[in-house]
Write a protein that holds these residues in place. Structure first.
Motif, mmCIF file in Angstrom:
data_model
loop_
_atom_site.group_PDB
_atom_site.id
_atom_site.type_symbol
_atom_site.label_atom_id
_atom_site.label_comp_id
_atom_site.label_asym_id
_atom_site.label_seq_id
_atom_site.Cartn_x
_atom_site.Cartn_y
_atom_site.Cartn_z
ATOM 1 N N ASP A 1 -7.424 -11.866 -11.597
ATOM 2 C CA ASP A 1 -6.130 -11.356 -11.146
ATOM 3 C C ASP A 1 -6.163 -9.831 -11.021
ATOM 4 O O ASP A 1 -5.650 -9.270 -10.049
ATOM 5 C CB ASP A 1 -5.015 -11.794 -12.096
ATOM 6 N N ALA A 2 -6.780 -9.157 -11.990
ATOM 7 C CA ALA A 2 -6.894 -7.694 -11.922
ATOM 8 C C ALA A 2 -7.750 -7.279 -10.726
ATOM 9 O O ALA A 2 -7.431 -6.289 -10.036
ATOM 10 C CB ALA A 2 -7.482 -7.145 -13.221
ATOM 11 N N ALA A 3 -8.808 -8.022 -10.451
ATOM 12 C CA ALA A 3 -9.652 -7.721 -9.286
ATOM 13 C C ALA A 3 -8.866 -7.920 -7.991
ATOM 14 O O ALA A 3 -9.027 -7.150 -7.033
ATOM 15 C CB ALA A 3 -10.900 -8.609 -9.292
ATOM 16 N N ALA A 4 -8.002 -8.921 -7.958
ATOM 17 C CA ALA A 4 -7.180 -9.162 -6.766
ATOM 18 C C ALA A 4 -6.185 -8.024 -6.558
ATOM 19 O O ALA A 4 -6.027 -7.527 -5.430
ATOM 20 C CB ALA A 4 -6.436 -10.492 -6.899
ATOM 21 N N THR A 5 -5.544 -7.605 -7.617
ATOM 22 C CA THR A 5 -4.585 -6.504 -7.518
ATOM 23 C C THR A 5 -5.284 -5.238 -7.040
ATOM 24 O O THR A 5 -4.760 -4.505 -6.188
ATOM 25 C CB THR A 5 -3.897 -6.278 -8.879
ATOM 26 N N ASP A 6 -6.479 -4.991 -7.544
ATOM 27 C CA ASP A 6 -7.264 -3.823 -7.143
ATOM 28 C C ASP A 6 -7.641 -3.911 -5.660
ATOM 29 O O ASP A 6 -7.496 -2.938 -4.908
ATOM 30 C CB ASP A 6 -8.504 -3.715 -8.026
ATOM 31 N N ALA A 7 -8.103 -5.073 -5.217
ATOM 32 C CA ALA A 7 -8.489 -5.241 -3.810
ATOM 33 C C ALA A 7 -7.278 -5.059 -2.893
ATOM 34 O O ALA A 7 -7.373 -4.416 -1.833
ATOM 35 C CB ALA A 7 -9.126 -6.613 -3.589
ATOM 36 N N GLU A 8 -6.150 -5.597 -3.291
ATOM 37 C CA GLU A 8 -4.936 -5.450 -2.489
ATOM 38 C C GLU A 8 -4.490 -3.987 -2.419
ATOM 39 O O GLU A 8 -4.037 -3.521 -1.367
ATOM 40 C CB GLU A 8 -3.813 -6.320 -3.052
ATOM 41 N N ALA A 9 -4.634 -3.260 -3.520
ATOM 42 C CA ALA A 9 -4.286 -1.833 -3.512
ATOM 43 C C ALA A 9 -5.213 -1.063 -2.578
ATOM 44 O O ALA A 9 -4.768 -0.154 -1.868
ATOM 45 C CB ALA A 9 -4.353 -1.265 -4.933
ATOM 46 N N SER A 10 -6.487 -1.433 -2.554
ATOM 47 C CA SER A 10 -7.434 -0.795 -1.629
ATOM 48 C C SER A 10 -7.010 -1.033 -0.186
ATOM 49 O O SER A 10 -6.983 -0.107 0.627
ATOM 50 C CB SER A 10 -8.851 -1.339 -1.841
ATOM 51 N N LEU A 11 -6.671 -2.276 0.134
ATOM 52 C CA LEU A 11 -6.246 -2.602 1.492
ATOM 53 C C LEU A 11 -4.944 -1.878 1.843
ATOM 54 O O LEU A 11 -4.795 -1.369 2.958
ATOM 55 C CB LEU A 11 -6.083 -4.115 1.655
ATOM 56 N N ALA A 12 -4.029 -1.798 0.903
ATOM 57 C CA ALA A 12 -2.751 -1.109 1.157
ATOM 58 C C ALA A 12 -2.979 0.368 1.481
ATOM 59 O O ALA A 12 -2.315 0.919 2.370
ATOM 60 C CB ALA A 12 -1.820 -1.262 -0.044
ATOM 61 N N ARG A 13 -3.909 1.000 0.771
ATOM 62 C CA ARG A 13 -4.204 2.408 1.061
ATOM 63 C C ARG A 13 -4.741 2.575 2.479
ATOM 64 O O ARG A 13 -4.413 3.539 3.169
ATOM 65 C CB ARG A 13 -5.186 2.977 0.028
ATOM 66 N N VAL A 14 -5.533 1.629 2.934
ATOM 67 C CA VAL A 14 -6.057 1.679 4.303
ATOM 68 C C VAL A 14 -4.924 1.447 5.304
ATOM 69 O O VAL A 14 -4.801 2.173 6.292
ATOM 70 C CB VAL A 14 -7.185 0.628 4.497
ATOM 71 N N GLN A 15 -4.103 0.468 5.034
ATOM 72 C CA GLN A 15 -3.020 0.130 5.967
ATOM 73 C C GLN A 15 -1.993 1.240 6.105
ATOM 74 O O GLN A 15 -1.339 1.349 7.136
ATOM 75 C CB GLN A 15 -2.350 -1.171 5.535
ATOM 76 N N THR A 16 -1.843 2.059 5.074
ATOM 77 C CA THR A 16 -0.879 3.168 5.150
ATOM 78 C C THR A 16 -1.536 4.450 5.635
ATOM 79 O O THR A 16 -0.893 5.498 5.672
ATOM 80 C CB THR A 16 -0.212 3.424 3.785
ATOM 81 N N GLY A 17 -2.807 4.372 6.004
ATOM 82 C CA GLY A 17 -3.506 5.535 6.539
ATOM 83 C C GLY A 17 -4.014 6.490 5.479
ATOM 84 O O GLY A 17 -4.444 7.595 5.801
#
Length: 188
Positions: free
Chosen positions: A70-86
């Motif tokens: 679950d922690a790895a998923a939250t981390d991966a999603e945060a990485s993707l969010a940073r990319v999506q917000t530029g």
């Protein structure tokens, strides 16, 4: 009509989290043979409370593994969010994610060993595992669109790399491993 499961009380949620955290620490420090009594003491709960949440050590270790995924998923999603917000580039986020997973996995070597010895599935089929896969797929697609990630790279390739990382080695060795595999992932 099926009986609806009652939501856990706040104190039960806190106790469960304390037990999982204490079990992780105790297993990391003392290995597979640490007793449930020692884990309960470290968590500051009665042993009956521990067994109410986790009837067996296998159940407890499975909860630790689930928490890790679950922690790895939250981390991966945060990485993707940073990319999506530029805020950053997908390839940079992907490389840093692989680095963090390697470091985290190195911290979890004793727990993984315990999980294997108890027959706990190392990557349970959970929504958290699907979240990791979806976030990594987003990073790969964006990195490929940016021209920074090789077009043939798949999420399965990333899982293969992360599961073969030298997590039982020092941080310098893990960093060298990452530098050696990066040319196979990125275009520069």
């Amino acid at each position: 009509m099926p009986i609806a499961e009652k939501p856990m009380r706040a104190d039960a949620i806190r106790n469960r989290a304390k037990i999982v955290d204490a079990a992780y620490e105790q297993i990391a420090s003392h290995g597979v043979d640490v007793g449930m009594d020692e884990i309960a003491t470290a968590a500051g709960v009665a042993v009956g409370t521990l067994y109410r949440h986790f009837p067996t050590k296998t159940d407890l270790v499975a909860a630790i593994v689930e928490h890790y995924v679950d922690a790895a998923a939250t981390d991966a999603e945060a990485s993707l969010a940073r990319v999506q917000t530029g805020g950053s580039r997908a390839a940079d986020e992907l490389v840093e994610y692989i680095r963090r997973v390697g470091d985290s996995s190195a911290d979890h070597v004793a727990v993984k060993s315990t999980a294997r010895s108890l027959g706990v599935e190392p990557h349970p089929d959970t929504s958290a595992a699907a979240r990791v896969e979806a976030a990594l797929a987003g990073l790969v697609v964006q990195g490929q669109a940016d021209g920074d990630i090789r077009p043939e790279i798949t999420v399965d390739d990333l899982f293969l790399l992360m599961t073969t990382a030298p997590v039982n080695q020092a941080v310098e060795v893990r960093e060298r491993w990452l530098q050696l595999v990066l040319p196979g992932i990125t275009t520069h």
